[in-house]
Scaffold this active site. Structure first.
Site, PDB file in Angstrom:
ATOM      1  NE  ARG A 147       5.676  -9.438 -10.541  1.00 49.42           N
ATOM      2  CZ  ARG A 147       6.706  -9.141 -10.237  1.00 49.42           C
ATOM      3  NH1 ARG A 147       7.650  -9.280 -11.132  1.00 49.42           N
ATOM      4  NH2 ARG A 147       7.153  -9.305  -8.723  1.00 49.42           N
TER       5      ARG A 147
ATOM      6  CB  SER B 256       2.974  -6.341  -5.539  1.00 49.93           C
ATOM      7  OG  SER B 256       4.241  -6.285  -5.011  1.00 49.93           O
TER       8      SER B 256
ATOM      9  CD  GLU C 232       1.564  -8.495  -9.332  1.00 47.12           C
ATOM     10  OE1 GLU C 232       1.491  -9.448  -8.844  1.00 47.12           O
ATOM     11  OE2 GLU C 232       2.672  -7.954  -9.280  1.00 47.12           O
TER      12      GLU C 232
HETATM   13  N1  EPU Z   1       8.642   1.256   0.056  1.00 47.39           N
HETATM   14  C1  EPU Z   1       7.888   2.403   0.719  1.00 47.39           C
HETATM   15  N2  EPU Z   1       7.083   1.624   1.410  1.00 47.39           N
HETATM   16  C2  EPU Z   1       6.706   0.592   1.828  1.00 47.39           C
HETATM   17  C3  EPU Z   1       7.322  -0.436   1.029  1.00 47.39           C
HETATM   18  C4  EPU Z   1       8.238  -0.071   0.064  1.00 47.39           C
HETATM   19  O1  EPU Z   1       8.439   3.433   0.872  1.00 47.39           O
HETATM   20  O2  EPU Z   1       5.732   0.271   2.370  1.00 47.39           O
HETATM   21  C5  EPU Z   1       9.714   1.750  -0.852  1.00 47.39           C
HETATM   22  C6  EPU Z   1      10.981   0.903  -0.521  1.00 47.39           C
HETATM   23  O3  EPU Z   1      11.766   1.707   0.492  1.00 47.39           O
HETATM   24  C7  EPU Z   1      11.859   0.850  -1.655  1.00 47.39           C
HETATM   25  C8  EPU Z   1      10.775   0.788  -2.792  1.00 47.39           C
HETATM   26  O4  EPU Z   1       9.446   1.132  -2.172  1.00 47.39           O
HETATM   27  O5  EPU Z   1      12.490   1.791  -2.046  1.00 47.39           O
HETATM   28  C9  EPU Z   1      10.698  -0.946  -3.081  1.00 47.39           C
HETATM   29  O6  EPU Z   1      10.332  -1.577  -2.354  1.00 47.39           O
HETATM   30  P1  EPU Z   1      10.683  -3.198  -2.382  1.00 47.39           P
HETATM   31  O7  EPU Z   1      12.049  -3.602  -2.547  1.00 47.39           O
HETATM   32  O8  EPU Z   1       9.672  -3.827  -1.206  1.00 47.39           O
HETATM   33  O9  EPU Z   1      10.064  -3.965  -3.802  1.00 47.39           O
HETATM   34  P2  EPU Z   1       8.792  -3.604  -4.349  1.00 47.39           P
HETATM   35  O10 EPU Z   1       9.121  -2.823  -5.823  1.00 47.39           O
HETATM   36  O11 EPU Z   1       7.826  -2.721  -3.616  1.00 47.39           O
HETATM   37  C10 EPU Z   1       8.924  -5.779  -6.211  1.00 47.39           C
HETATM   38  C11 EPU Z   1       7.948  -6.566  -6.467  1.00 47.39           C
HETATM   39  C12 EPU Z   1       7.701  -7.792  -5.511  1.00 47.39           C
HETATM   40  C13 EPU Z   1       9.009  -8.272  -5.223  1.00 47.39           C
HETATM   41  C14 EPU Z   1      10.063  -7.414  -4.775  1.00 47.39           C
HETATM   42  C15 EPU Z   1      11.675  -7.806  -4.450  1.00 47.39           C
HETATM   43  C16 EPU Z   1       6.456  -5.451  -8.064  1.00 47.39           C
HETATM   44  C17 EPU Z   1       4.883  -5.064  -8.395  1.00 47.39           C
HETATM   45  N3  EPU Z   1       6.687  -6.115  -6.791  1.00 47.39           N
HETATM   46  O12 EPU Z   1       8.297  -5.027  -4.774  1.00 47.39           O
HETATM   47  O13 EPU Z   1       6.940  -8.732  -6.034  1.00 47.39           O
HETATM   48  O14 EPU Z   1       9.076  -9.325  -4.206  1.00 47.39           O
HETATM   49  O15 EPU Z   1      10.083  -6.391  -5.834  1.00 47.39           O
HETATM   50  O16 EPU Z   1      12.038  -7.985  -5.743  1.00 47.39           O
HETATM   51  O17 EPU Z   1       7.112  -5.648  -9.185  1.00 47.39           O
HETATM   52  C18 EPU Z   1       4.664  -9.264  -6.213  1.00 47.39           C
HETATM   53  O18 EPU Z   1       4.706  -9.227  -7.548  1.00 47.39           O
HETATM   54  O19 EPU Z   1       3.780  -9.803  -5.738  1.00 47.39           O
HETATM   55  C19 EPU Z   1       5.666  -9.032  -5.605  1.00 47.39           C
HETATM   56  C20 EPU Z   1       5.606  -9.286  -4.163  1.00 47.39           C
END
Ligand code: EPU
Length: 360
Positions: free
Chosen positions: A171, A248, A352
């Protein structure tokens, strides 16, 4: 204002006064500013050159999906990037900076080109994607980018830049925290076989009933990604306030190896002996910000139904505007979340989105 109109008379740009910037951002906050809209690459370059030569501060807005702008607006000129041409080639796509990103992805998939399908449903514009190396479901823009058309603001020159020059990381990239260049167009190299990128994200592989590392037709992967994102409130829908966000709000924190045990101990002290989702990262371990936020006591929908700014009810990492939130409301919520996570786990989450006129 007459001076501005005279300055931009030959640029083809359209000037509007007192535009509420909330109308141009997906968080739908931001006070008033003068907005200059550029519909062609020449108009955009000429406008930026003219404003720079006159020493007028400018803010570029295209999709507005990664911006948190002050309620006082912007004291300068907002340049709205409205260049939308998309050219599909035999093995790639060339998109102007203002092209809607998901329109670009959809066009490549429909043309039988693989590579961008994991980046489906991301709000914002094509030109923003190399700025912070947009990524999702195991694919980053940096993996596929062939070159970026840049306007160098110091020299006024336009040239193609190679990905190697752009310092991409998670990012981040050299374009993110610098005003030196304006993205005019992006060029991606794609797979004419129509196969997706290898499925590197477990949740997506499971949704497709596929092995991690295997590929699927890009169109199938796009549909699965759109479903997953929509379930998390990460696909824009004007009727759903969970999507009035900047995606995010915090990046997933990379904790250096030397501190990982300490952070794990702090988490265990608060939430007990649980499996902590972590991902490998070049200089340490990447923790999941959404998971940390939830375990720090900020549930989905925090702080509750009355608040104008709340965490999404579908994903704790999205800060959302329920319709009447101000930038100040969102900043207050962001601070509460950041400080709560820092107090409990010793990790300071970094925002972000780009903030304009406000700081966390
Ligand atoms: N989780 C929670 N509670 C929540 C949401 C998530 O505990 O309310 C836990 C999930 O269970 C999982 C972990 O957090 O174990 C990761 O969640 P998720 O798979 O939704 O991915 P993320 O790391 O939160 C990242 C990117 C997203 C991207 C997704 C899919 C960042 C900051 N965010 O989210 O990107 O779509 O992975 O690859 O890297 C963005 O950058 O704006 C964005 C949406």
């Amino acid at each position: 204002m007459d001076r501005l109109r005279a300055l931009l008379a030959d640029t083809g740009a359209q000037v509007r006064e007192s535009v509420r910037l909330a109308e141009l951002t997906t968080l739908r906050v931001g006070g008033p500013a003068t907005v200059v809209t550029c519909a062609t690459r020449d108009s955009l370059a000429a406008t930026v050159r003219a404003l720079d030569a006159a020493g007028i501060p400018l803010l570029l807005i295209a999709g507005g999906s990664n911006l948190l702008i002050s309620d006082d607006g912007f004291d300068g000129v907002v340049v709205q990037v409205a260049t939308e041409r998309v050219e599909i080639g035999a093995d790639g796509v060339l998109a102007e900076a203002g092209a809607n990103w998901d329109t670009v992805v959809a066009a490549t998939v429909a043309a039988g080109l693989g590579g961008l399908e994991c980046l489906s449903g991301i709000p914002g514009s094509a030109g923003a994607t190399p700025v912070q190396n947009v990524g999702a479901y195991g694919v980053e823009v940096a993996h596929l980018l062939r070159r970026v058309r840049l306007l160098d603001r110091a020299s006024g020159e336009i040239r193609w830049a190679e990905p190697e020059e752009l310092g991409f990381g998670y990012r981040t990239g050299v374009l993110k925290h610098s005003d030196k260049a304006v993205v005019l167009a992006v060029d991606f190299a794609l797979d004419p076989s129509g196969a997706s990128a290898p499925l590197a994200y477990r949740e997506l592989a499971v949704a497709l009933d596929a092995a991690e590392g295997s590929t699927r037709p890009a169109a199938e992967v796009r549909q699965a990604v759109l479903r997953l994102r929509a379930g998390k409130g990460m696909v824009l829908d004007p009727a759903d306030h969970d999507t009035w966000s900047a995606g995010s709000f915090f990046t997933n924190p990379v904790v250096p190896r030397s501190r990982v045990d300490e952070v794990r101990a702090a988490i265990a002290a608060h939430v007990g002996d649980v499996t902590i989702p972590v991902y490998p990262a070049p200089e340490g371990v990447k923790f999941s910000a959404g998971w940390l936020i939830e375990r720090a006591g900020f549930a989905k929908g925090f702080p509750g139904a009355e608040a104008p700014a709340r965490l999404s009810t579908k994903h704790t990492l999205a800060l959302t505007n329920r319709g009447t939130a101000t930038a100040a409301d969102l900043i207050a919520l962001a601070r509460a979340v950041r400080d709560g996570v820092a107090d409990r786990f010793g990790i300071t989450l970094e925002p972000e989105p780009v903030t304009v006129g406000v700081t966390l």
